[in-house]
Each structure stands twice: as C-alpha cells, then as structure tokens.
Write a protein that holds these residues in place. Structure first.
Motif, short mmCIF file in Angstrom:
data_model
loop_
_atom_site.label_atom_id
_atom_site.label_comp_id
_atom_site.label_asym_id
_atom_site.label_seq_id
_atom_site.Cartn_x
_atom_site.Cartn_y
_atom_site.Cartn_z
N THR A 193 0.84 -1.17 0.17
CA THR A 193 0.30 0.33 -0.19
C THR A 193 1.01 1.20 -0.11
O THR A 193 0.56 2.28 -0.84
N SER A 194 1.82 1.29 0.71
CA SER A 194 2.70 2.11 0.98
C SER A 194 3.61 2.31 -0.04
O SER A 194 3.86 3.79 -0.42
N ASN A 195 3.93 1.63 -1.11
CA ASN A 195 4.31 1.80 -2.11
C ASN A 195 3.97 2.34 -3.23
O ASN A 195 4.07 2.99 -4.42
N ALA A 196 2.98 1.17 -3.44
CA ALA A 196 1.64 1.99 -4.55
C ALA A 196 1.53 2.97 -4.06
O ALA A 196 2.02 3.99 -5.53
N HIS A 248 -3.17 3.70 -7.20
CA HIS A 248 -4.48 3.74 -6.88
C HIS A 248 -4.25 2.09 -6.50
O HIS A 248 -4.87 1.03 -6.77
N VAL A 249 -4.69 2.92 -4.74
CA VAL A 249 -4.71 1.30 -4.10
C VAL A 249 -6.80 0.52 -3.23
O VAL A 249 -7.08 1.33 -3.22
N PHE A 260 -3.87 1.69 6.12
CA PHE A 260 -4.29 3.25 4.67
C PHE A 260 -3.94 4.64 5.59
O PHE A 260 -3.88 5.68 5.29
N GLU A 261 -5.09 4.99 6.70
CA GLU A 261 -4.61 5.73 8.05
C GLU A 261 -3.15 6.67 8.20
O GLU A 261 -2.67 7.51 7.93
N LEU A 316 -11.54 9.54 6.92
CA LEU A 316 -10.42 9.15 5.89
C LEU A 316 -10.60 9.53 4.29
O LEU A 316 -9.77 8.97 3.82
N GLY A 317 -11.60 9.53 4.31
CA GLY A 317 -12.16 9.61 2.38
C GLY A 317 -11.49 8.32 2.28
O GLY A 317 -11.75 8.35 0.74
N VAL A 318 -11.98 7.18 2.57
CA VAL A 318 -12.28 5.90 1.46
C VAL A 318 -13.45 5.50 1.42
O VAL A 318 -14.28 5.12 2.01
#
Ligand SMILES: [Zn+2]
Length: 557
Positions: free
Chosen positions: A342-345, A351-352, A369-370, A402-404
């Motif tokens: 997630t972090s690298n993408a 877009h994860v 995500f947070e 979080l806008g998820v």
C-alpha cells in the motif's frame, strides 16, 4: 499510441467539448419525453438529453432539444421512462463472467441431486479431456452441506472438473482433476488456505482460498480466441443491463485481452482494469512508459486482498464465527506485506483498492490506509475498500473521515442475508452492509456486483439497497431495515460514486454538457414506483460513447 493517451490530454479535450456547446454541433441522438435524473446536484432533473457523437451537448426540456433535431438525428422517445447516466459497476471479474456465460450453470441448483444432474448434462456436451470450470454453485441453497468429489465422479468420467462456489473462495475438484494436479493425499494446507477432508481423511475435493492453487496450477489457460469471445459476451451482457463502465479486478493477462479489443475498436463497455497489488512496480513502470490510457481502457489501479469471504468462513473476524466457535477466519496476506504494498504503490501515485470483508480485515486495512496517508502526506489518493461487509461499529465513521471509498455490492446483502446471521449472530449483523450508516457519516459509496459472484444488474442492486429484501423472501420489510437507502442514493452510488471511485468524475457519472455520451433509458421512473417492483423495471436503451449498444426492440445485435 492511441490507448495510452496521457490523462491531461483527455482533460484538455473535455474542456474543449464544454466550450463548444453551441447550436453548430449536429445532434446525433436526442432522447426526449423522459424523466431525466442527471446526477448533477444543482440541476438533478430534466426531460431530454442531446448527444453529438461521443459527448453530451445539452440537457434540458424536450421542446428545446426537439428544436435542434435534424434529419441526421436519431430521436429516442423515452415515453415517460427514466433516463439516467450509464451505470458504472465498480467491481467485476469481467472475463471470468464472460467465460462463465459459456459454462455449466449451478448458481440456482437447489439440491445436491440437481447439482449433480446439471453437471452430468453439461459434461455430455464437452469434448473428453476438456476441463469443466466455472459453475458458481452455492451449498447454502441446500442447507450448507459441502459437495464432495464422490458426488460427481461417476457423472464426469471423461473430464477434469474444477467448479467454484459463487464467491470464488472455494472450489470443488473431481478425482480426475486431482489426479492431473497431482494433489498429495495428505498435507497440502498452506497459509490462508484449507484442504477439506472427507470421513476417511482424504481430500474431499473442496479447496478453500489459497489451497485452490493446488488445482489452479493444472488448469490450462484459455486460448486467446476464447478470451476474446468471453470479453465480447461480457460486453453484451453488460449492455443489456445498462452497464456502460466496469472496474475490473484482475490480472495483467486480462489487461492484454482488453488491449486487444481496444486496438481492434470493438470495446462497447469502458473498463478500468486493476492488476494485483503485489505487482505495483510493474504498474508504476507501465504508467511511466505509456500513461493511464483513455476513456475506454484505463489503468492505474491495484487490487489486493486482506481476507477471504463470509460464505467460506474465511473472512477475518475480531471474534469467532457464531456457528464455528473455534474459527475466526483468516488473513490471505500479512499486514506487513499489505502495508508495504500500500505504501509503495501510494508513493508511486497509484490507486490502491483492497478487498476486506470481516471486521478484523477492515480494521487492519483502515489502519494501514490511515498510517500511509500520515506518512506519505496529503494527495488525492481515493483509497478503496472492496466489499466492506462486516464493519465494527467504531470503524464506520472512519470511512468518511479518512476519505476511504466503500465499494460495495448490494446484491450480496440480500443474498448473504439469507444465512449471514447464522454465521455472525444478530449483533454483528446490525452493521453488515451498512449502507445507511456509511452514507450518514459522509462515506463515499461506489456500488457494483462482483460479477460473476452476483449478477451485474444495477436494477437488482438498487432494489437490494433500497428494500434489503432477502432472496428467500423471509424479510419482506428488509433485513436490518435501518440500513436501507433511497433510490437516489443508490443511483448515485452506481453513477457519480462509481466515476469518483476511478478518478473519472470530470468525464462521466452524470448527465451534463461535455461529459461522455453514456446514457441509459429505463421503462419507468424508479423514484415513483413501489420499491419492491424496482427489479421488474426494464432497460430500454443503453448508449455508450453516443452509440446505442442495446436496444430492447432490436431482435439482432
Ligand atoms: Zn471480487
């Protein structure tokens, strides 16, 4: 190269299209006398829509639009029916769906006897030695007893069989398939996967989640021509249902099939094609080299998994399942891997999109995500949680905060609702498919089907979200009725919400001058009919890029 136009050029073109909204533009299609729901908050209703080639040029009154009609215009009389933006199905497995259209149909087999009989009939039509796949069976149809290879060996003597449950999280092999795959008679379990055993301790033929690889590796890849046919069948299927765009969750091999169709100019459904999250480096390099595509085929999304599914008891829960007190599901990837991908993408501007079903899986991924947002700083990233089925109450408000994006499939609610309480109990069921609670806490919703797990039929999805009536008819007032939403909210999740979920809201998802000419005509106004009749509404026309791809009156297409 046509396919990989940089996104900025699309944006530029859109700006041109908007300013050219003048009477000089010839109207190619005019839809009049409709109840037009535009999806535009400041101008939600109209009567007519005018299209010029692949763009919308006007939305307004029937009299205004009719005054601009010429001999070259195709006029569609909506006759009081509803006109809406083309539906976006935000979660499909498009080629699996297309391939399934041509395979054995077990979804509605109601008894083990019917299951076996259908397989027998189908096997008789297949050349010896050819693998029989697909199926989409559901053991909950007959009370939950898992099928075994001993049920089917005698009716499939000449074919290896590898047929999946409708959620894709477990599948049944016959003995021929197990022989070809050289499955060991003992062992075989692996992290995130289970080999189910029969009374004698041998593999029963059921393989769950990661253990499906034991058989998958022996199944030959479908030939390219077969995949092209599957895509074409899937596009026809989508068009018949009013679906003009899909977010496809799949592989790089799938992307190659879509690219072939795009080059050949045969696309009739727009595709946002996500590839596996673990391959983020390859996607980063591909986007760098070729951009993100165009409005027909876009890349940039990465799909990962936290857990399995509820129906297979592989959803990761905080507490054990009600009907299996020692089992609380499983993680199909470690939190450390999920964090790193997630972090690298995210750092690579990709877009994860992550599948999480159980409350523990959702909690873990929300935390990731947070954390990643905090580490990588602000950016328009639009993290997506696919399914988001069983949310622990304190986590509901985190989606909005979080806008998820909650990318959900309402049909699952009326399907799983038949048996979910048996598996998770009444308390956890209250925040299951929590459409209303998510909406009330400002979460963005994107709706889809997970086809072929469920039918890719937005009218069924809207019916499901609005009524929550389970498929068995046991909840006429709705299962967990406080989580129902309105028709307009459900329409929004299938249109504007879906466009936002793929970064395309400036180009589609609503009916406004300058946007892509993706429009659907339905035979009745969904907001004016009894909610339980929404599923009886019929698609009249589906238009993609200004072209009529489904016409209910056409006998041949
Ligand atoms: Zn899926």
């Amino acid at each position: 190269m046509r396919l990989y136009l940089p996104f900025s050029i699309c944006a530029l073109f859109l700006a041109c299209a908007t300013t050219m909204t003048t009477s000089q533009q010839p109207i190619t299609v005019a839809i009049v006398n409709g109840v037009v729901w535009t999806g535009e908050p400041d101008k939600p209703w109209a009567e007519a829509v005018a299209l010029s080639n692949d763009r919308i040029v006007a939305v307004g009154r029937t009299s205004e639009i009719e005054s601009r009609v010429s001999a070259q215009t195709r006029v569609i009389d909506a006759a009081g029916g509803m006109v809406v933006p083309g539906f976006i199905d935000s979660h499909v497995h498009f080629l699996a769906g297309g391939l399934n259209l041509a395979s054995v149909q077990l979804r509605d087999a109601k008894t083990p006897a019917e299951f076996i009989a259908r397989l027998k009939t189908f096997a008789a039509t297949v050349p010896a030695g050819t693998w029989i796949t697909g199926g989409d069976w559901d053991h909950e149809n007959w009370g939950g007893e898992l099928p075994e290879r001993s049920w089917i060996d005698s009716v499939t003597p000449n074919n290896p069989v590898w047929i999946n449950r409708l959620d894709g999280h477990m599948a049944l092999a016959n003995s021929a398939a197990m022989r070809l795959a050289q499955v060991p008679l003992s062992g075989g379990d692996k992290p995130g996967g289970t080999v189910v055993r029969d009374a004698s301790g041998q593999p029963s033929g059921i393989f769950k989640d990661n253990a499906q690889e034991l058989i998958d590796k022996a199944v030959p890849e479908p030939a390219p021509a077969m995949l092209d046919r599957a895509l074409d069948a899937a596009m026809t299927y989508a068009s018949e249902r009013g679906v003009t765009s899909v977010d496809h969750m799949g592989t790089w091999e799938d992307l190659a099939v879509f690219e072939r169709a795009h080059r050949a100019g045969t696309m009739r459904t727009r595709i946002y094609a996500a590839v596996p999250l673990s391959t983020w480096e390859r996607l980063r390099d591909t986007v760098r080299a070729r951009g993100r595509g165009d409005s027909w085929l876009r890349i940039g999304g990465l799909k990962g998994f936290v857990d399995g599914s509820l129906g297979s008891h592989t959803a990761a829960m905080m507490r054990p399942f009600t009907d299996a007190p020692k089992d609380s599901g499983l993680l199909v990837n470690t939190p450390a891997d999920l964090y790193s991908w997630t972090s690298n993408a995210d750092k690579a501007n990709l877009h994860v999109i992550v599948h999480a079903i159980g409350d523990r899986a959702i909690n873990i991924q929300l935390g990731i995500f947070e954390w990643v947002e905090r580490e990588n700083g602000p950016r328009d990233r639009r993290f997506r949680m696919e399914h988001a089925q069983h949310i622990a109450p304190p986590d509901i408000a985190r989606f909005g905060r979080l806008g998820v994006i909650a990318s959900m499939q309402p049909y699952h609610a009326i399907d799983d609702g038949r048996w979910a309480e048996k598996v998770i109990g009444p308390e956890r069921a209250r925040t299951t498919y929590a459409f209303r609670a998510l909406r009330d806490t400002q979460a963005r919703l994107a709706f889809g089907s997970d086809w072929p797990v469920a039918p890719a039929t937005p009218l069924e999805g809207i019916y499901a979200a609005v009524t929550r009536r389970t498929l068995d008819g046991k909840h006429p007032g709705g299962w967990i009725p406080e989580q129902k939403i309105t028709v307009e909210d459900a329409l929004g999740a299938y249109t504007t919400g879906g466009a936002y979920a793929s970064f395309e809201e400036s180009d589609k998802g609503s009916l406004a001058p300058g946007k892509l000419a993706d429009v659907v005509v339905i035979d009745r106004d969904l907001t004016k009919i009894a909610p339980e009749t929404i599923r009886d509404a019929k698609i009249q026309y589906t238009i993609v890029g200004g072209r009529v791809v489904y016409d209910h009156e056409a006998t041949t297409r």
